[in-house]
Design a protein around this motif. Structure first.
Motif, mmCIF file in Angstrom:
data_model
loop_
_atom_site.group_PDB
_atom_site.id
_atom_site.type_symbol
_atom_site.label_atom_id
_atom_site.label_comp_id
_atom_site.label_asym_id
_atom_site.label_seq_id
_atom_site.Cartn_x
_atom_site.Cartn_y
_atom_site.Cartn_z
ATOM 1 N N GLY A 1 -55.192 -4.528 -7.604
ATOM 2 C CA GLY A 1 -55.730 -4.826 -6.332
ATOM 3 C C GLY A 1 -55.178 -6.315 -6.570
ATOM 4 O O GLY A 1 -54.210 -6.417 -7.522
ATOM 5 N N ARG A 2 -56.086 -7.627 -6.485
ATOM 6 C CA ARG A 2 -54.769 -8.994 -6.100
ATOM 7 C C ARG A 2 -55.315 -9.406 -7.776
ATOM 8 O O ARG A 2 -56.299 -8.898 -7.951
ATOM 9 C CB ARG A 2 -56.074 -9.745 -4.997
ATOM 10 N N VAL A 3 -54.327 -9.632 -8.056
ATOM 11 C CA VAL A 3 -54.253 -10.479 -9.293
ATOM 12 C C VAL A 3 -55.222 -11.811 -8.991
ATOM 13 O O VAL A 3 -55.117 -12.909 -8.428
ATOM 14 C CB VAL A 3 -53.067 -10.622 -10.194
ATOM 15 N N THR A 4 -56.577 -11.735 -9.804
ATOM 16 C CA THR A 4 -57.253 -13.239 -10.502
ATOM 17 C C THR A 4 -57.107 -14.230 -11.154
ATOM 18 O O THR A 4 -56.474 -13.068 -12.761
ATOM 19 C CB THR A 4 -58.489 -12.512 -9.922
ATOM 20 N N PRO A 5 -57.465 -15.202 -10.970
ATOM 21 C CA PRO A 5 -57.086 -16.292 -12.702
ATOM 22 C C PRO A 5 -58.142 -15.654 -13.611
ATOM 23 O O PRO A 5 -57.377 -15.580 -14.124
ATOM 24 C CB PRO A 5 -57.609 -17.832 -12.425
ATOM 25 N N GLU A 6 -59.304 -15.366 -13.055
ATOM 26 C CA GLU A 6 -60.074 -14.890 -14.018
ATOM 27 C C GLU A 6 -59.387 -13.161 -15.111
ATOM 28 O O GLU A 6 -59.574 -13.522 -16.038
ATOM 29 C CB GLU A 6 -61.815 -14.967 -13.828
ATOM 30 N N GLN A 7 -59.404 -12.691 -14.457
ATOM 31 C CA GLN A 7 -58.414 -11.027 -14.709
ATOM 32 C C GLN A 7 -57.774 -11.640 -15.765
ATOM 33 O O GLN A 7 -58.313 -11.120 -16.822
ATOM 34 C CB GLN A 7 -58.030 -10.185 -13.461
ATOM 35 N N LEU A 8 -56.411 -11.949 -15.632
ATOM 36 C CA LEU A 8 -55.814 -12.937 -17.060
ATOM 37 C C LEU A 8 -55.909 -13.701 -17.354
ATOM 38 O O LEU A 8 -55.539 -12.640 -18.986
ATOM 39 C CB LEU A 8 -54.573 -13.999 -15.983
ATOM 40 N N LYS B 1 -40.420 -14.522 -6.534
ATOM 41 C CA LYS B 1 -41.940 -14.866 -5.498
ATOM 42 C C LYS B 1 -42.988 -14.722 -5.956
ATOM 43 O O LYS B 1 -43.092 -13.977 -6.694
ATOM 44 C CB LYS B 1 -42.031 -13.705 -3.803
ATOM 45 N N HIS B 2 -44.341 -16.043 -5.628
ATOM 46 C CA HIS B 2 -45.070 -15.894 -6.558
ATOM 47 C C HIS B 2 -46.290 -15.229 -6.469
ATOM 48 O O HIS B 2 -46.290 -14.928 -7.865
ATOM 49 C CB HIS B 2 -45.814 -17.315 -4.944
ATOM 50 N N LYS B 3 -45.985 -14.332 -5.340
ATOM 51 C CA LYS B 3 -47.201 -12.859 -5.937
ATOM 52 C C LYS B 3 -45.954 -12.158 -6.965
ATOM 53 O O LYS B 3 -47.257 -11.462 -8.083
ATOM 54 C CB LYS B 3 -47.266 -12.157 -4.634
ATOM 55 N N GLU B 4 -44.878 -11.726 -6.529
ATOM 56 C CA GLU B 4 -44.446 -11.150 -7.651
ATOM 57 C C GLU B 4 -44.310 -11.523 -9.110
ATOM 58 O O GLU B 4 -44.187 -10.806 -9.911
ATOM 59 C CB GLU B 4 -42.507 -10.976 -7.184
ATOM 60 N N GLY B 5 -44.209 -12.488 -9.368
ATOM 61 C CA GLY B 5 -44.018 -13.257 -10.109
ATOM 62 C C GLY B 5 -45.692 -13.602 -11.175
ATOM 63 O O GLY B 5 -45.633 -12.961 -12.221
ATOM 64 N N VAL B 6 -46.710 -13.045 -10.217
ATOM 65 C CA VAL B 6 -47.635 -13.077 -10.897
ATOM 66 C C VAL B 6 -48.553 -11.919 -11.149
ATOM 67 O O VAL B 6 -48.778 -11.375 -12.693
ATOM 68 C CB VAL B 6 -48.819 -13.472 -9.587
ATOM 69 N N MET B 7 -47.720 -11.003 -10.525
ATOM 70 C CA MET B 7 -47.858 -8.883 -10.998
ATOM 71 C C MET B 7 -47.218 -9.444 -12.484
ATOM 72 O O MET B 7 -47.612 -8.308 -13.280
ATOM 73 C CB MET B 7 -46.703 -8.530 -9.671
ATOM 74 N N GLU B 8 -46.307 -10.108 -12.459
ATOM 75 C CA GLU B 8 -45.432 -9.583 -13.603
ATOM 76 C C GLU B 8 -45.571 -9.875 -14.995
ATOM 77 O O GLU B 8 -46.398 -9.388 -15.999
ATOM 78 C CB GLU B 8 -43.725 -10.268 -13.915
#
Length: 691
Positions: free
Chosen positions: A371-378, A343-350
């Motif tokens: 917490g929540r993964v943000t594009p800025e963090q990545l 799923k989208h959220k799991e993919g971003v966490m990976e």
């Protein structure tokens, strides 16, 4: 017993045959073969095997005196324009050794030359070898021509797609009219299901036979005896070709391994292909980022974040783009599999986890945050690698996937994705309560043109629908038209109301398109215009009218089915109405513990034996082959598969029959906007295969 892994290795094995020929050669390759190579390792494979250079397959290319050897890799018949290009390149060069590799089998070349008899050897290829020597200017020079099916690209452990057949799409009602127009009135077909391969135009017949020959090569290499099943008119034709070809019949007599293949027409479920209900990261990446030039699946990743360059209007062309295909990196492949089937959220966490692990391995100063993964963090994690060239090179694959995720999460299109999803849910509820025209009318208020000099309307918010989204919503709704509440009134009266409403929609959509300040790639293909200055109202109106002619037939694609006719579950007062994916229904039938016979999954491999069983079954119990009989199951989706459907396959198999090996073959990995292109702009009856 063969395994799914044997089949995912097959594309690489075919490229090894090409690599054995490229030492000290300049390689000329067309776009479709180049895309297949891209997913198997890319140009690096050729260069490591000793190739001197890789060039586009074009009449404008040639080689110098110091380059005496050429290898041509083409995805078309050795006829027509393909032959002209090869001749042009040779005439401008000084070759003494030419190798031509085509992905079209010799048996298909015979058919293209109107030879129906079985001939020994490869006479068409041998004649072409003589021509190559003539063009090189010396009959003592060396020429080789061979068939190698480098048409398959392993996108993941679960999916193999075919760039060569990416525009092969199931036939639609306008195609039936075109086929019938060339037939005597008494011999016209009543439905697409009646159409046979011999009634199709020669170009399409050859394309289908070429696909069947490529699939036969896969099964031959793996020693597989397949049972073919089909759902849909085009699938029926392809499965029939595979089942009845002499090469396949001979193979099945001795092949030791067993497998089931279910061919499914994409048109059986367009709701799943254009809908925004897929909670999948890769689906969003494919939708919002630009395609790599010459590709139908992979996208461009902006790599500027990994350099010290300032972002300017021209800097984007300074650095070569990244992409999703990373076959050289095991870590990137693991991440890609997770992004594709989670799923989208799991993919971003990976993505975050892999970036953190890579930074930690290189001892980079990473700041952890929960917490929540943000594009800025990545993005901040990716930028840590910018000044460390060794770390950047070691983890380049993971960084490209991380940047693709970042750029997607930041993309201004994403609010539109959510807006489309919300509206699709409303339409689903309305279908159970209203007649189709009433549901369709709800699209009219969405058709707002951009603000122009003479326009009172506007579309300024990022989450409002543009013309591309409106077209997707129209396909979504027309493919569900049969699910609407039946009309209380006379059908003629309803038809008149629908016709009047369609005229309103055509006018409104024409206005939206003509007021666009920039034409999207889809609108360019739909209208044939590159920029708005070329686009007249008449041209836009004509394109939209043709589009609606195709839309009207979409609601009848499942009419011939007896059991799997609906992809809609109506509200029961407690639960909301839902979309029920066609692929899920097929798999649930296949993996049902009682193995019921589904009349819609037609067995195609039986030939005379199956006919005899049909006769005997009238007075005695006869067991027919069932798709779940064999340890390996292939799903071949003609017209494309979505990332969400790959996840669905994985979930259904793990729920109903854990341990079963299921591999998906498809003509392409779909973005929602691919469907309008395939429906409205592709020449389905006249594919370009070099005839």
């Amino acid at each position: 017993m063969s395994s799914a892994e044997d089949f995912t290795r097959f594309p690489q094995q075919m490229w090894e045959k090409v690599l054995s020929k490229v030492k000290k050669a300049v390689v000329f390759m067309d776009d479709k073969c180049a895309e297949a190579l891209h997913w198997c390792g890319g140009a690096a494979l050729l260069l490591e095997a000793g190739a001197r250079n890789l060039k586009q397959f074009s009449s404008f290319e040639a080689c110098g005196l110091t380059e005496p050897k050429a290898v041509f890799v083409v995805s078309s018949l050795l006829k027509g324009r393909t032959v002209d290009i090869i001749k042009d390149i040779i005439s401008l060069s000084h070759f003494q050794y030419c190798v031509v590799i085509t992905t079209v089998a010799h048996s298909v070349h015979l058919l293209a030359n109107n030879v129906t008899a079985e001939l020994e050897g490869n006479p068409v290829f041998e004649q072409f070898e003589e021509k190559l020597c003539e063009w090189m200017g010396n009959m003592n020079y060396t020429a080789e021509v061979m068939f190698v099916p480098v048409v398959f690209a392993p996108v993941s452990q679960q999916l193999i797609f075919t760039p060569t057949f990416s525009h092969l799409f199931p036939l639609l009602s306008p195609d039936l009219e075109a086929i019938n127009a060339k037939r005597p009135e008494k011999k016209r077909f009543g439905s697409l299901f009646d159409v046979d391969v011999h009634s199709l135009p020669v170009e399409l017949q050859l394309e289908i036979r070429s696909l069947a020959a490529a699939l036969n090569s896969v099964f031959e290499a793996t020693g597989t005896r397949e049972e073919s099943f089909a759902v849909g008119p085009m699938s029926r034709i392809i499965a029939g070709e595979l089942a009845n070809s002499p090469q396949a019949k001979n193979r099945r007599k001795t092949a030791p391994n067993k497998a089931s293949v279910i061919f499914v027409d994409r048109t059986m479920d367009l709701t799943g292909a254009v809908g925004h209900h897929g909670d999948n990261l890769v689906e969003k990446i494919l939708t919002v980022l630009k395609l790599l030039p010459g590709h139908v699946t992979d996208i461009q990743v902006d790599m500027l974040e990994l350099t010290g360059l300032q972002r300017t209007p021209h800097s984007q062309n300074t650095v070569a783009p990244g992409c999703l295909s990373q076959p050289q990196s095991s870590a990137a492949q693991t991440l890609w599999e997770a992004m594709l089937t989670n799923k989208h959220k799991e993919g971003v966490m990976e993505v975050r986890r892999h970036l953190v692990e890579a930074a930690s391995k290189e001892k980079l100063p990473i700041k952890m945050s929960m917490g929540r993964v943000t594009p800025e963090q990545l993005c901040s994690y990716v930028q840590l690698f910018r000044t460390n060239w060794g770390a950047l090179e070691s983890h380049c694959g993971v960084l490209q996937l991380g940047l693709a995720t970042t750029q997607t999460l930041r993309h201004p299109y994403l609010p539109r994705w959510d807006a489309c999803l919300a509206f699709e849910r409303l339409l689903l509820q309305a279908l159970g309560d209203s007649e189709f025209p009433a549901v369709l009318r709800q699209l009219l208020p969405l058709m707002k043109p951009q603000r122009g000099e003479d326009s009172t309307g506007s579309r300024s918010r990022e989450d409002e629908c543009g013309p591309d989204e409106l077209i997707l919503l129209l396909i979504y709704l027309y493919s569900l038209a049969d699910e609407a509440q039946p009309a209380d009134r006379d059908s003629e009266e309803e038809d008149e109301e629908l016709e009047k409403l369609e005229r309103e929609l055509i006018g409104a959509l024409t206005l939206v398109i003509t007021r666009e300040s920039k034409l999207s790639p889809l609108l360019q293909k739909l209208t044939g215009c590159v920029n708005p200055a070329e686009l007249t109202t008449e041209r836009a109106h004509s394109a939209v009218e043709e589009m609606f002619e195709t839309l009207r037939g979409l609601s009848h694609t499942r009419d011939h089915l007896k059991q799997l006719r609906s992809v809609y579950t109506a509200s029961d007062g407690v639960h909301q109405a839902t979309y029920s994916p066609f692929l899920r229904q097929i798999l649930e039938e296949v993996f049902h513990p009682d193995k019921p016979e589904c009349p819609d999954i037609e067995h195609m491999s039986g030939g005379l034996t199956d006919l005899l069983k049909s006769g005997f079954s009238m007075f005695m119990k006869v067991s027919r082959p069932h798709p779940s009989d064999n340890p390996l199951l292939f799903l071949f989706l003609v017209g494309g598969v979505t990332p969400s459907e790959l996840r669905l396959v994985k979930e259904v198999v793990s729920t109903h029959k854990p341990g079963t090996q299921v591999l998906v073959f498809s003509t392409r990995l779909l973005r929602p906007t691919d469907i309008p292109e395939l429906l409205f702009t592709t020449q389905r009856l006249l594919p370009d295969i070099g005839v």
